[in-house]
Motif scaffolding. Structure first.
Motif, PDB file in Angstrom:
ATOM      1  N   GLY A 153      64.580  62.407  46.375  1.00 17.40           N
ATOM      2  CA  GLY A 153      63.726  61.145  46.461  1.00 17.40           C
ATOM      3  C   GLY A 153      62.641  61.590  45.401  1.00 17.40           C
ATOM      4  N   ALA A 154      61.234  60.956  45.599  1.00 13.97           N
ATOM      5  CA  ALA A 154      60.154  61.370  44.547  1.00 13.97           C
ATOM      6  C   ALA A 154      59.705  62.728  44.650  1.00 13.97           C
ATOM      7  N   ASN A 155      59.554  63.382  43.476  1.00 15.59           N
ATOM      8  CA  ASN A 155      59.035  64.570  43.246  1.00 15.59           C
ATOM      9  C   ASN A 155      57.740  64.488  42.517  1.00 15.59           C
ATOM     10  N   HIS A 156      56.796  65.285  42.678  1.00 11.72           N
ATOM     11  CA  HIS A 156      55.489  64.974  41.783  1.00 11.72           C
ATOM     12  C   HIS A 156      54.906  66.477  42.077  1.00 11.72           C
ATOM     13  N   LEU A 157      54.697  66.986  40.704  1.00 19.41           N
ATOM     14  CA  LEU A 157      53.931  68.277  40.558  1.00 19.41           C
ATOM     15  C   LEU A 157      52.819  67.946  39.484  1.00 19.41           C
ATOM     16  N   ILE A 158      51.570  68.552  39.737  1.00 16.91           N
ATOM     17  CA  ILE A 158      50.518  68.777  38.776  1.00 16.91           C
ATOM     18  C   ILE A 158      50.254  70.069  38.451  1.00 16.91           C
ATOM     19  N   ASP A 159      49.987  70.284  37.103  1.00 16.36           N
ATOM     20  CA  ASP A 159      49.699  71.706  36.798  1.00 16.36           C
ATOM     21  C   ASP A 159      48.319  71.903  36.506  1.00 16.36           C
TER      22      ASP A 159
END
Length: 303
Positions: free
Chosen positions: A270-276
């Motif tokens: 489904g949704a995958n969300h990463l913040i660096d």
């Protein structure tokens, strides 16, 4: 560095391969989806506190209406409202502000309060020289001694017009071909607030690379990822470390030390969300015209 031809980072100059400075630190995989919170407030908000060399991160799964922060800082803090359910009412400098996410907020130094007015996640970023908060981090022992490969934080110039509350809403950021993500910087931080993706990342288009002298904090806020990290071998075989291929859920924080080779692979259906997150700002990203969306507010050093 290894980037696909259509990756905007392929235009960046190559790193030199790391700087000498003793053993390379081990990566840290801090998966809040499987660990108990460090703090549970009376109203039921759950908070995890972790740190890197130059930063402290507080991840809050809030109860609506809860006062999740009230403190005095010597430096700015960055607040991330992760999704449309994340919202706050904040007070600083005698002013009150209301913000709904997804958004990045900069709160000026001094006394401030944050009340969560929504149910979505809220993430705070503080400088690690805020000693009281650095000592509270669950992994504080990992930084009992500074990691020699990580450059000390040297804050960039003060913001144009002085310190004040600043709000950057993701809905106000237009798509732009050739730009890498949605980059914002302050004196001490650079955040790439990527858009959520859907489905697994193409395993034929990963991007293994390394950084000479700064940590990368990869904050997963939705979905499931595998972080692939390879520690380079030195002359001392007793310090060699096997490759890491670690699966993490959301929310989670992975701290990637220099000069390890690394790439992150979304594997959720489904949704995958990463913040660096980087502390401090990256000069290479800042040198790319149009990449840093609030560059007019936070100038780069001259010369």
């Amino acid at each position: 560095m290894t980037y696909a031809k259509d990756d905007p980072r392929s235009a960046l100059s190559q790193s030199s391969g790391g700087k000498p400075g003793g053993p390379v630190a081990a990566p840290e995989f801090l998966d809040f989806s499987v660990t108990l919170p460090d703090v549970t407030t009376g109203a039921g908000s759950r908070q995890w506190l972790v740190r890197g060399q130059n930063f402290v991160l507080i991840h809050t799964e809030p109860a609506p209406g809860d006062l999740i922060w009230s403190a005095d800082l010597a430096s700015e803090q960055v607040v991330l409202l992760i999704d449309e359910n994340s919202a706050l009412r904040g007070a600083s400098g005698g002013e009150t502000h209301a913000v709904t996410g997804p958004a990045l907020v900069v709160i000026p130094p001094g006394s401030s309060e944050i009340v969560s007015t929504g149910s979505g996640p809220i993430v705070q970023l503080l400088q690690s020289d805020e000693d009281e908060w650095a000592k509270r981090a669950s992994n504080a022992d990992s930084y009992a001694e500074p990691h020699p490969h990580v450059a000390p934080l040297e804050p960039w110039p003060e913001p144009v017009g002085g310190y004040r509350w600043r709000t950057y809403r993701m809905a106000d950021v237009p798509d732009q071909p050739g730009r890498f993500g949605r980059l914002f910087r302050t004196r001490a931080f650079m955040v790439n607030f990527f858009k959520p993706g859907h489905g697994p990342r193409d395993p034929h288009k990963l991007s293994p690379h390394f950084h000479d002298d700064f940590e990368q904090c990869s904050l997963v806020v939705a979905g499931t990822y595998i972080h692939h990290i390879q520690t380079p071998w030195g002359t001392d075989a007793t310090t060699w470390r096997p490759e890491d291929h670690v699966r993490v859920g959301s929310p989670s924080v992975t701290i990637i030390p220099p000069p390890t080779v690394h790439t992150s692979q979304a594997i959720g259906s489904g949704a995958n969300h990463l913040i660096d997150i980087f502390a401090g700002p990256r000069a290479d990203f800042s040198a790319q015209l149009g990449w840093v969306l609030n560059a007019d507010d936070y100038p780069a050093p001259r010369g």
